[in-house]
Design an enzyme around this catalytic site. Structure first.
Site, PDB file in Angstrom:
ATOM      1  N   ARG A 255      17.832  11.002  61.158  1.00 24.31           N
ATOM      2  CA  ARG A 255      18.766  11.625  60.191  1.00 24.31           C
ATOM      3  C   ARG A 255      20.075  11.729  60.886  1.00 24.31           C
ATOM      4  O   ARG A 255      20.599  11.894  61.947  1.00 24.31           O
ATOM      5  CB  ARG A 255      18.721  13.290  60.230  1.00 24.31           C
ATOM      6  CG  ARG A 255      17.228  13.673  59.513  1.00 24.31           C
ATOM      7  CD  ARG A 255      16.892  15.086  59.526  1.00 24.31           C
ATOM      8  NE  ARG A 255      18.206  15.961  59.416  1.00 24.31           N
ATOM      9  CZ  ARG A 255      17.830  17.251  59.223  1.00 24.31           C
ATOM     10  NH1 ARG A 255      16.663  17.830  59.275  1.00 24.31           N
ATOM     11  NH2 ARG A 255      18.716  18.063  59.107  1.00 24.31           N
TER      12      ARG A 255
ATOM     13  N   ARG B  54      28.332  21.525  61.656  1.00 28.59           N
ATOM     14  CA  ARG B  54      27.281  22.008  60.798  1.00 28.59           C
ATOM     15  C   ARG B  54      26.983  23.562  61.380  1.00 28.59           C
ATOM     16  O   ARG B  54      26.868  24.557  60.707  1.00 28.59           O
ATOM     17  CB  ARG B  54      25.880  21.194  61.001  1.00 28.59           C
ATOM     18  CG  ARG B  54      25.717  20.068  60.159  1.00 28.59           C
ATOM     19  CD  ARG B  54      24.701  19.183  60.697  1.00 28.59           C
ATOM     20  NE  ARG B  54      23.556  19.763  60.487  1.00 28.59           N
ATOM     21  CZ  ARG B  54      22.213  19.248  61.054  1.00 28.59           C
ATOM     22  NH1 ARG B  54      22.441  18.230  61.892  1.00 28.59           N
ATOM     23  NH2 ARG B  54      21.116  19.832  60.798  1.00 28.59           N
TER      24      ARG B  54
ATOM     25  N   LYS C 125      13.580  26.683  62.063  1.00 29.02           N
ATOM     26  CA  LYS C 125      13.120  27.148  60.937  1.00 29.02           C
ATOM     27  C   LYS C 125      11.968  26.303  60.176  1.00 29.02           C
ATOM     28  O   LYS C 125      10.886  26.680  59.773  1.00 29.02           O
ATOM     29  CB  LYS C 125      14.300  27.043  59.577  1.00 29.02           C
ATOM     30  CG  LYS C 125      15.380  28.041  60.201  1.00 29.02           C
ATOM     31  CD  LYS C 125      16.395  28.165  59.210  1.00 29.02           C
ATOM     32  CE  LYS C 125      17.429  26.767  58.754  1.00 29.02           C
ATOM     33  NZ  LYS C 125      18.094  26.290  59.803  1.00 29.02           N
TER      34      LYS C 125
HETATM   35  P1  B4P Z   1      14.271  22.908  63.228  1.00 29.05           P
HETATM   36  O1  B4P Z   1      15.031  24.195  63.739  1.00 29.05           O
HETATM   37  O2  B4P Z   1      12.923  23.136  62.948  1.00 29.05           O
HETATM   38  O3  B4P Z   1      15.064  22.553  62.128  1.00 29.05           O
HETATM   39  P2  B4P Z   1      15.985  23.383  60.772  1.00 29.05           P
HETATM   40  O4  B4P Z   1      16.621  24.499  61.543  1.00 29.05           O
HETATM   41  O5  B4P Z   1      14.878  23.580  59.778  1.00 29.05           O
HETATM   42  O6  B4P Z   1      16.874  22.162  60.336  1.00 29.05           O
HETATM   43  P3  B4P Z   1      18.379  22.127  59.721  1.00 29.05           P
HETATM   44  O7  B4P Z   1      18.995  23.445  59.536  1.00 29.05           O
HETATM   45  O8  B4P Z   1      18.863  21.130  60.792  1.00 29.05           O
HETATM   46  O9  B4P Z   1      18.241  21.303  58.245  1.00 29.05           O
HETATM   47  P4  B4P Z   1      18.173  21.491  56.977  1.00 29.05           P
HETATM   48  O10 B4P Z   1      16.844  20.495  56.631  1.00 29.05           O
HETATM   49  O11 B4P Z   1      17.556  23.039  56.499  1.00 29.05           O
HETATM   50  O12 B4P Z   1      14.150  22.067  64.245  1.00 29.05           O
HETATM   51  C1  B4P Z   1      14.885  21.553  65.068  1.00 29.05           C
HETATM   52  C2  B4P Z   1      14.506  20.878  66.306  1.00 29.05           C
HETATM   53  O13 B4P Z   1      14.416  21.753  67.325  1.00 29.05           O
HETATM   54  C3  B4P Z   1      13.461  20.341  66.079  1.00 29.05           C
HETATM   55  O14 B4P Z   1      13.193  18.782  66.910  1.00 29.05           O
HETATM   56  C4  B4P Z   1      12.238  21.017  66.847  1.00 29.05           C
HETATM   57  O15 B4P Z   1      11.096  20.251  67.331  1.00 29.05           O
HETATM   58  C5  B4P Z   1      13.135  21.691  67.784  1.00 29.05           C
HETATM   59  N1  B4P Z   1      12.635  23.011  68.129  1.00 29.05           N
HETATM   60  C6  B4P Z   1      12.319  24.026  67.426  1.00 29.05           C
HETATM   61  N2  B4P Z   1      11.843  25.229  67.850  1.00 29.05           N
HETATM   62  C7  B4P Z   1      11.982  24.953  69.169  1.00 29.05           C
HETATM   63  C8  B4P Z   1      11.712  25.803  70.262  1.00 29.05           C
HETATM   64  N3  B4P Z   1      11.466  26.953  70.259  1.00 29.05           N
HETATM   65  N4  B4P Z   1      12.004  25.161  71.482  1.00 29.05           N
HETATM   66  C9  B4P Z   1      12.571  23.845  71.529  1.00 29.05           C
HETATM   67  N5  B4P Z   1      12.642  23.072  70.668  1.00 29.05           N
HETATM   68  C10 B4P Z   1      12.419  23.465  69.393  1.00 29.05           C
HETATM   69  O16 B4P Z   1      19.585  21.111  56.344  1.00 29.05           O
HETATM   70  C11 B4P Z   1      20.100  20.063  56.558  1.00 29.05           C
HETATM   71  C12 B4P Z   1      21.434  19.885  55.570  1.00 29.05           C
HETATM   72  O17 B4P Z   1      21.057  19.953  54.260  1.00 29.05           O
HETATM   73  C13 B4P Z   1      22.649  20.820  55.687  1.00 29.05           C
HETATM   74  O18 B4P Z   1      23.254  20.806  56.823  1.00 29.05           O
HETATM   75  C14 B4P Z   1      23.168  20.875  54.521  1.00 29.05           C
HETATM   76  O19 B4P Z   1      24.076  20.035  54.244  1.00 29.05           O
HETATM   77  C15 B4P Z   1      22.145  20.731  53.437  1.00 29.05           C
HETATM   78  N6  B4P Z   1      21.418  21.850  52.902  1.00 29.05           N
HETATM   79  C16 B4P Z   1      20.171  22.455  52.886  1.00 29.05           C
HETATM   80  N7  B4P Z   1      20.044  23.578  52.411  1.00 29.05           N
HETATM   81  C17 B4P Z   1      21.111  23.794  51.830  1.00 29.05           C
HETATM   82  C18 B4P Z   1      21.446  24.801  50.939  1.00 29.05           C
HETATM   83  N8  B4P Z   1      20.797  26.052  50.821  1.00 29.05           N
HETATM   84  N9  B4P Z   1      22.765  24.931  50.530  1.00 29.05           N
HETATM   85  C19 B4P Z   1      23.627  24.053  50.618  1.00 29.05           C
HETATM   86  N10 B4P Z   1      23.416  22.864  51.639  1.00 29.05           N
HETATM   87  C20 B4P Z   1      22.093  22.887  51.894  1.00 29.05           C
END
Ligand code: B4P
Length: 190
Positions: free
Chosen positions: A134, A146, A14
């Site tokens: 993190r 998670r 995302k």
């Molecule tokens: P991303 O996939 O970009 O990470 P994310 O889903 O955006 O992050 P996440 O869900 O963990 O965290 P968030 O900050 O929203 O990247 C992951 C990795 O994969 C990266 O290293 C990237 O390079 C790699 N990657 C991406 N695409 C790839 C591909 N095609 N192939 C290979 N590798 C790839 O949330 C963190 C915490 O905040 C939650 O657990 C919760 O506690 C809290 N939180 C956030 N929003 C909330 C809400 N709305 N309500 C309640 N709690 C919330």
């Protein structure tokens, strides 16, 4: 104006895809994860409370993230569109987002879900954990927590948008550019 919800489990891509969408479409990026981490970095009371919760791999309370998003929508009246990244994560948040949209005379055009299996998610997050600093990326048990939290509390949000005819799913495994092209194809049809 286009307003998109980018949806998927932790590590689905995302944040990665949001960055590319901002560059292409000029959306305002609203990531609740980033907003929470900014509060933590500033050492605010909210940030200190949120850190304890995030380090347990569970969701922070709805009212906290809803308030943050509401502030950001109001602070950007000239936005060409918003990309919601990691929000809404519960049905209550989705309902609140609809109310905020109506209040501001705008709407969600669609939700795009990135589909990635649990094994790949764990692998990606452990790799990110080696450099991101993190705490929630550094241990496999916490990552599983998670993903479990996503299955029980966040998955129902997909049904919420399906009922509104706004849900599209895209495979999230493969080249980042290829996945980005698929997302753009969906957005261009909204
Ligand atoms: P991303 O996939 O970009 O990470 P994310 O889903 O955006 O992050 P996440 O869900 O963990 O965290 P968030 O900050 O929203 O990247 C992951 C990795 O994969 C990266 O290293 C990237 O390079 C790699 N990657 C991406 N695409 C790839 C591909 N095609 N192939 C290979 N590798 C790839 O949330 C963190 C915490 O905040 C939650 O657990 C919760 O506690 C809290 N939180 C956030 N929003 C909330 C809400 N709305 N309500 C309640 N709690 C919330």
């Amino acid at each position: 104006m286009q307003n998109i919800v980018l949806f998927g489990p932790p590590g689905a891509g995302k944040g990665t895809q949001s960055q590319k969408l901002i560059d292409k479409y000029g959306f305002v990026h609203l990531s609740t994860g980033d907003l929470l981490r900014a509060e933590i970095a500033e050492g605010t009371t909210l940030g200190l409370e949120a850190k304890k919760i995030m380090d347990m791999g569970i969701l922070v309370p709805d009212e906290v993230v809803i308030g943050m998003i509401d502030n950001r929508i109001k602070a950007n009246p000239e936005a060409k569109g918003f990309i919601f990244d990691g929000f809404p994560r519960t049905v209550a948040q989705a309902e609140a987002l609809d109310s905020m949209m109506t209040e501001n005379g705008i709407k969600i055009n669609g939700m795009i879900a990135l589909v990635v299996d649990d094994e790949e998610l764990t692998k990606r997050l452990l790799i990110r954990g080696q450099t991101s600093g993190r705490a929630d990326d550094q241990n496999e048990e916490l990552i599983r927590k998670r993903v479990q939290e996503y299955s029980t509390k966040t998955m129902p949000v997909a049904d919420y948008y399906t009922k509104q005819g706004k849900y599209s799913a895209i495979g999230g495994i493969g080249e980042i550019e290829e996945i980005f092209t698929h997302i753009c194809n969906v957005i261009d049809k909204f």
